[in-house]
Write a protein that holds these residues in place. Structure first.
Motif, PDB file in Angstrom:
ATOM      1  N   CYS A  63       0.837  -1.212   0.000  1.00  0.00           N
ATOM      2  CA  CYS A  63       0.000   0.000   0.000  1.00  0.00           C
ATOM      3  C   CYS A  63       0.865   1.253   0.000  1.00  0.00           C
ATOM      4  CB  CYS A  63      -0.939  -0.013   1.205  1.00  0.00           C
ATOM      5  SG  CYS A  63      -2.347  -1.128   1.014  1.00  0.00           S
ATOM      6  N   CYS A  64       1.943   1.262   0.777  1.00  0.00           N
ATOM      7  CA  CYS A  64       2.842   2.418   0.773  1.00  0.00           C
ATOM      8  C   CYS A  64       3.431   2.633  -0.615  1.00  0.00           C
ATOM      9  CB  CYS A  64       3.960   2.221   1.788  1.00  0.00           C
ATOM     10  SG  CYS A  64       3.448   2.368   3.514  1.00  0.00           S
ATOM     11  N   ALA A  65       3.827   1.549  -1.256  1.00  0.00           N
ATOM     12  CA  ALA A  65       4.415   1.662  -2.596  1.00  0.00           C
ATOM     13  C   ALA A  65       3.405   2.169  -3.613  1.00  0.00           C
ATOM     14  CB  ALA A  65       4.981   0.312  -3.022  1.00  0.00           C
ATOM     15  N   MET A  66       2.167   1.694  -3.533  1.00  0.00           N
ATOM     16  CA  MET A  66       1.129   2.162  -4.449  1.00  0.00           C
ATOM     17  C   MET A  66       0.845   3.645  -4.232  1.00  0.00           C
ATOM     18  SD  MET A  66      -1.674  -0.921  -4.493  1.00  0.00           S
ATOM     19  CE  MET A  66      -1.230  -2.612  -4.880  1.00  0.00           C
ATOM     20  N   LEU A  67       0.694   4.050  -2.983  1.00  0.00           N
ATOM     21  CA  LEU A  67       0.464   5.468  -2.687  1.00  0.00           C
ATOM     22  C   LEU A  67       1.593   6.322  -3.237  1.00  0.00           C
ATOM     23  CD1 LEU A  67      -0.804   5.174   0.995  1.00  0.00           C
ATOM     24  CD2 LEU A  67      -2.104   6.199  -0.883  1.00  0.00           C
ATOM     25  N   GLU A  68       2.823   5.895  -2.981  1.00  0.00           N
ATOM     26  CA  GLU A  68       3.986   6.642  -3.443  1.00  0.00           C
ATOM     27  C   GLU A  68       4.009   6.734  -4.966  1.00  0.00           C
ATOM     28  OE1 GLU A  68       8.780   6.497  -2.576  1.00  0.00           O
ATOM     29  OE2 GLU A  68       7.701   4.617  -2.918  1.00  0.00           O
ATOM     30  N   SER A  69       3.777   5.625  -5.647  1.00  0.00           N
ATOM     31  CA  SER A  69       3.838   5.600  -7.103  1.00  0.00           C
ATOM     32  C   SER A  69       2.763   6.484  -7.729  1.00  0.00           C
ATOM     33  CB  SER A  69       3.700   4.157  -7.595  1.00  0.00           C
ATOM     34  OG  SER A  69       3.857   4.071  -8.995  1.00  0.00           O
ATOM     35  N   ILE A  70       1.547   6.414  -7.193  1.00  0.00           N
ATOM     36  CA  ILE A  70       0.450   7.224  -7.736  1.00  0.00           C
ATOM     37  C   ILE A  70       0.702   8.709  -7.511  1.00  0.00           C
ATOM     38  CG2 ILE A  70      -1.998   7.794  -7.446  1.00  0.00           C
ATOM     39  CD1 ILE A  70      -2.423   4.784  -6.760  1.00  0.00           C
ATOM     40  N   LEU A  71       1.123   9.066  -6.311  1.00  0.00           N
ATOM     41  CA  LEU A  71       1.347  10.478  -5.994  1.00  0.00           C
ATOM     42  C   LEU A  71       2.520  11.054  -6.786  1.00  0.00           C
ATOM     43  CD1 LEU A  71       0.684  10.220  -2.171  1.00  0.00           C
ATOM     44  CD2 LEU A  71      -0.638  11.611  -3.788  1.00  0.00           C
ATOM     45  N   LEU A  72       3.545  10.240  -7.013  1.00  0.00           N
ATOM     46  CA  LEU A  72       4.655  10.699  -7.866  1.00  0.00           C
ATOM     47  C   LEU A  72       4.179  10.900  -9.304  1.00  0.00           C
ATOM     48  CD1 LEU A  72       7.605   8.489  -6.565  1.00  0.00           C
ATOM     49  CD2 LEU A  72       7.352  10.963  -6.292  1.00  0.00           C
ATOM     50  N   ALA A  73       3.327   9.995  -9.782  1.00  0.00           N
ATOM     51  CA  ALA A  73       2.780  10.141 -11.132  1.00  0.00           C
ATOM     52  C   ALA A  73       1.961  11.415 -11.256  1.00  0.00           C
ATOM     53  CB  ALA A  73       1.923   8.927 -11.484  1.00  0.00           C
ATOM     54  N   ALA A  74       1.337  11.827 -10.154  1.00  0.00           N
ATOM     55  CA  ALA A  74       0.514  13.042 -10.149  1.00  0.00           C
ATOM     56  C   ALA A  74       1.343  14.312  -9.990  1.00  0.00           C
ATOM     57  CB  ALA A  74      -0.517  12.960  -9.031  1.00  0.00           C
ATOM     58  N   GLY A  75       2.655  14.155  -9.818  1.00  0.00           N
ATOM     59  CA  GLY A  75       3.531  15.323  -9.762  1.00  0.00           C
ATOM     60  C   GLY A  75       3.817  15.849  -8.379  1.00  0.00           C
TER      61      GLY A  75
END
Length: 439
Positions: A63-75
């Motif tokens: 879950c931490c990795a998914m949150l991090e990946s999505i938020l990085l994709a969002a800038g």
């Protein structure tokens, strides 16, 4: 002058700090927030980032990795603190998707040491405060904090979260959290905050978790009741109600590609992550395109990680019965393999028989390894458990996971697979051996 003298006695390298903290505190676990809170106050560093705290028995790292990946994709600029690490301590603290530098961690450890005075801190507590110092220096938009153990009394809980996510509640760490699911659920729910969203990815949470959310006035979202998922072999869809419990209009998001992380349980994790982001959309809006992109790019070493090539090699840190059951199911969905070779090393305070029993039907050869440290279980003791649970005759003992893995590599057929599991220590030792062999 006193500060200069203190700093002159501190290590000037990350290796030096880690050696000092390990020698000072060893593997001791001391739950409680009073000491950590006192040192944090004296450090007088903070950042105005949105804070998401992630707890639960299994699935926290995903879950931490998914949150991090999505938020990085969002800038967004993202800080992420997780534990334990596999190969380098730096993995625990990331900023913008990159491991923290040695220098930033050294500065963090030194700042904590300067502030703590005569207040004792454990290895994990010192590291948690050092991570916060890194984030305060880097000023990210969002900070993701993974609970180390439990929730209520874990060091990360000294920081108030804007959204708390509990992935699952199962039996683990009973010596510290209690020997019933209700007791453990109450500890996990300790990260909930008044007036803030609390997301539970467990479709059957213990009553204690629900009661704790109500007691503190958190807005509780429960998987299967307030949000969920469905799909087919090609794609999946997410749904949620406008507000919990199961009230208001129904919001649907379809056409989602499956997360890059393997395993059927990842949709439980992904839907909980999307719910947390939906709850925070007024402060950190994220589009569905960013969610799609983040889920497609996410990567977490050691969580049902299947290495390329033949024979197939599967790495999984599964160390409790719930995680072992998921691993067994995931192995069953991989297709046909002639034989499965298990490289297993575990800690003595885990439910060894429970883990082995759930995996026994998937394993043909048991290659068992000693694990180091006071909590490490010897291979011979592990073999006694395996022989009592499994009917397989090939049960062998080795001095380390790397040695067990090397033995498996010598005998494994091209149509076989090797499954490395049982502990972060087990996977880390094998990963290090694989990395060394490639260089």
């Amino acid at each position: 002058m006193a500060d200069e003298v203190l700093r002159s006695t501190m290590p000037d390298s990350l290796a030096g700090w880690l050696a000092l903290l390990e020698a000072r505190h060893g593997q001791r676990i001391e739950l409680g927030l009073a000491r950590v809170a006192a040192v944090r106050e004296r450090m007088a560093v903070d950042c105005d980032a949105v804070v998401i705290t992630v707890g639960g028995t299994n699935g926290k790292g995903s879950c931490c990795a998914m949150l991090e990946s999505i938020l990085l994709a969002a800038g967004y600029r993202v800080g992420c603190y997780t534990s334990p690490h596999l190969l380098r301590y730096n993995e625990r603290v990331r900023v913008d998707g990159k491991d923290a530098s040695d220098r930033s961690l050294v500065d963090g450890f030194a700042a904590v040491e300067a502030a703590r005075g005569d207040t004792p801190l454990t290895y994990f507590e010192h590291g948690t405060l050092a991570a916060w110092h890194v984030f305060a220096s880097e000023r990210p938009d969002v900070v993701i904090l993974e609970v180390g153990l439990g929730g209520r009394l874990d060091a990360v809980n000294v920081f108030d979260s804007d959204c708390a996510l509990v992935t699952s509640v199962a039996m683990d760490h009973m010596d510290y959290l209690g020997d019933t699911r209700e007791a453990i659920g109450r500890e996990k729910a300790g990260i909930f905050r008044s007036g803030c969203p609390a997301v539970c990815g467990d479709p059957q949470p213990p009553a204690s978790l629900v009661e704790q959310a109500a007691a503190v006035g958190a807005q509780l979202w429960i998987s299967g009741r307030d949000f969920g998922f469905g799909g087919d072999r090609q794609q999946w869809g997410y749904w949620r109600y406008a507000q919990p419990p199961a009230q208001g209009s129904l919001v649907k998001r379809g056409g989602l590609a499956y997360p890059a992380l393997r395993g059927a349980n990842q949709l439980l994790n992904a839907s909980a992550v999307i719910t947390a982001l939906e709850c925070l959309r007024a402060r950190i809006p994220v589009s569905m395109q960013h969610i799609r992109q983040g889920l497609m790019l996410v990567d977490v070493p050691g969580r049902f990680q299947v290495l390329a090539g033949r024979p197939s090699i599967v790495l999984d840190v599964a160390h409790n019965p719930q995680a072992a059951g998921v691993l067994a199911d995931n192995l069953g969905n991989m297709g046909f393999y002639s034989e499965t070779w298990a490289v297993l090393g575990m800690l003595a305070d885990k439910d060894v028989a429970g883990v082995v029993g759930l995996m026994a039907g998937r394993v043909d050869h048991w290659l068992l390894a000693d694990l180091p440290g006071p909590r490490g279980l010897g291979a011979e003791a592990l073999a006694e458990v395996v022989r009592g649970v499994s009917d397989k005759r090939d049960v062998r003992c080795f001095g380390s996971p790397a040695d067990a893995f090397a033995a498996a590599q010598k005998e494994v057929g091209e149509g076989d697979r090797i499954v490395v599991f049982g502990s972060f220590l087990t996977v880390a030792d094998v990963l290090a051996a694989i990395k060394a062999a490639r260089h």
